[in-house]
Design a protein around this motif. Structure first.
Motif, PDB file in Angstrom:
ATOM      1  N   PHE A   6       0.731  -1.214  -0.107  1.00 21.76           N
ATOM      2  CA  PHE A   6       0.043  -0.021   0.085  1.00 21.76           C
ATOM      3  C   PHE A   6       0.700   1.267   0.075  1.00 21.76           C
ATOM      4  N   CYS A   7       2.043   1.190   0.466  1.00 18.32           N
ATOM      5  CA  CYS A   7       3.096   2.441   0.458  1.00 18.32           C
ATOM      6  C   CYS A   7       3.438   2.880  -0.940  1.00 18.32           C
ATOM      7  N   LEU A  26      -5.849   8.186   1.193  1.00 18.50           N
ATOM      8  CA  LEU A  26      -6.126   7.783  -0.280  1.00 18.50           C
ATOM      9  C   LEU A  26      -7.121   6.789  -0.182  1.00 18.50           C
ATOM     10  N   ALA A  27      -8.087   6.503  -1.230  1.00 16.47           N
ATOM     11  CA  ALA A  27      -9.094   5.454  -1.471  1.00 16.47           C
ATOM     12  C   ALA A  27      -8.924   4.820  -2.689  1.00 16.47           C
ATOM     13  N   PHE A  28      -9.281   3.628  -2.784  1.00 16.24           N
ATOM     14  CA  PHE A  28      -9.067   3.113  -4.065  1.00 16.24           C
ATOM     15  C   PHE A  28      -9.718   1.792  -3.889  1.00 16.24           C
ATOM     16  N   ILE A  42      -7.019   4.340   3.077  1.00 13.69           N
ATOM     17  CA  ILE A  42      -5.657   4.210   3.786  1.00 13.69           C
ATOM     18  C   ILE A  42      -5.057   5.369   4.003  1.00 13.69           C
ATOM     19  N   PRO A  43      -4.418   5.666   5.220  1.00  8.49           N
ATOM     20  CA  PRO A  43      -3.544   6.787   5.580  1.00  8.49           C
ATOM     21  C   PRO A  43      -2.509   6.574   4.748  1.00  8.49           C
ATOM     22  N   LYS A  44      -1.767   7.671   4.303  1.00 13.82           N
ATOM     23  CA  LYS A  44      -0.551   7.641   3.470  1.00 13.82           C
ATOM     24  C   LYS A  44       0.622   7.304   4.161  1.00 13.82           C
ATOM     25  N   GLU A  45       0.561   7.509   5.384  1.00 10.12           N
ATOM     26  CA  GLU A  45       1.758   7.281   6.203  1.00 10.12           C
ATOM     27  C   GLU A  45       1.381   5.801   6.596  1.00 10.12           C
ATOM     28  N   HIS A  46       2.550   5.083   6.929  1.00 10.81           N
ATOM     29  CA  HIS A  46       2.614   3.607   7.069  1.00 10.81           C
ATOM     30  C   HIS A  46       2.463   3.343   8.562  1.00 10.81           C
ATOM     31  N   HIS A  98      -0.855  -2.693   6.626  1.00 12.91           N
ATOM     32  CA  HIS A  98      -0.794  -1.073   6.254  1.00 12.91           C
ATOM     33  C   HIS A  98      -2.226  -0.839   6.732  1.00 12.91           C
ATOM     34  N   ILE A  99      -2.729   0.003   7.441  1.00 19.20           N
ATOM     35  CA  ILE A  99      -3.936   0.262   8.061  1.00 19.20           C
ATOM     36  C   ILE A  99      -4.901   0.477   6.853  1.00 19.20           C
ATOM     37  N   HIS A 100      -5.731  -0.242   6.745  1.00 19.27           N
ATOM     38  CA  HIS A 100      -6.743   0.016   5.642  1.00 19.27           C
ATOM     39  C   HIS A 100      -8.278  -0.244   6.153  1.00 19.27           C
ATOM     40  N   VAL A 101      -9.476   0.749   5.787  1.00 18.85           N
ATOM     41  CA  VAL A 101     -10.569   0.523   6.228  1.00 18.85           C
ATOM     42  C   VAL A 101     -11.397   0.034   4.906  1.00 18.85           C
ATOM     43  N   HIS A 102     -11.870  -1.127   4.956  1.00 20.45           N
ATOM     44  CA  HIS A 102     -12.534  -1.536   3.841  1.00 20.45           C
ATOM     45  C   HIS A 102     -13.939  -0.934   3.995  1.00 20.45           C
ATOM     46  N   ILE A 103     -14.556  -0.561   2.824  1.00 22.65           N
ATOM     47  CA  ILE A 103     -15.910  -0.042   2.648  1.00 22.65           C
ATOM     48  C   ILE A 103     -16.528  -1.062   1.696  1.00 22.65           C
TER      49      ILE A 103
END
Ligand code: AMP
Ligand code: ZN
Length: 114
Positions: A6-7, A26-28, A42-46, A98-103
């Motif tokens: 994700f980075c 960032l969202a994708f 995701i936050p851009k920072e790891h 790497h932190i990510h929120v699933h929607i």
């Protein structure tokens, strides 16, 4: 982190279908969607997990969820509803550290989750 998928996406080294971006977030679209709408925010920072973010960096988490709100509104998911999931660690099947929120949106979902 150099070897984090994700980075690499944040740096533009791996192409994705981006739906939202600001200074910190960032969202994708997920490459393997589990619902008609499946977005990763995701936050851009790891950081590997929510629990790794220090108190002085709490703004990152605030911005992350503000971005989630913008994305679900943009995709018109608020009327029918949507689900947010944050997998953390092996018991939760976190694959990308790497932190990510699933929607998830666009279909009805069952509870409890597996
Ligand atoms: P998790 O199991 O919570 O770590 O979820 C990681 C998610 O990242 C999975 O839903 C994958 O489908 C997704 N994923 C992996 N590689 C990519 C990629 N290159 N672009 C978009 N999504 C990805
Ligand atoms: Zn990372």
């Amino acid at each position: 982190m150099d070897d984090c998928l994700f980075c690499k996406i944040v740096k533009g080294e791996i192409p994705t279908d981006r739906v939202y971006e600001d200074e910190t977030t960032l969202a994708f679209r997920d490459i393997n969607p589990q619902a008609p709408h499946h977005i990763l925010v995701i936050p851009k920072e790891h950081y590997q997990g929510i629990h790794d973010v220090p108190t002085e960096k709490a703004d990152i988490l605030g911005s992350l969820f503000v971005a989630v709100g913008k994305v679900v509104k943009e995709l018109a998911l608020t009327d029918d509803g949507y689900r947010l999931v944050v997998n953390s660690g092996k018991n939760a099947n976190q694959i990308v550290p790497h932190i990510h929120v699933h929607i998830f949106g666009g279909r009805s979902m069952t509870w409890p989750p597996g």
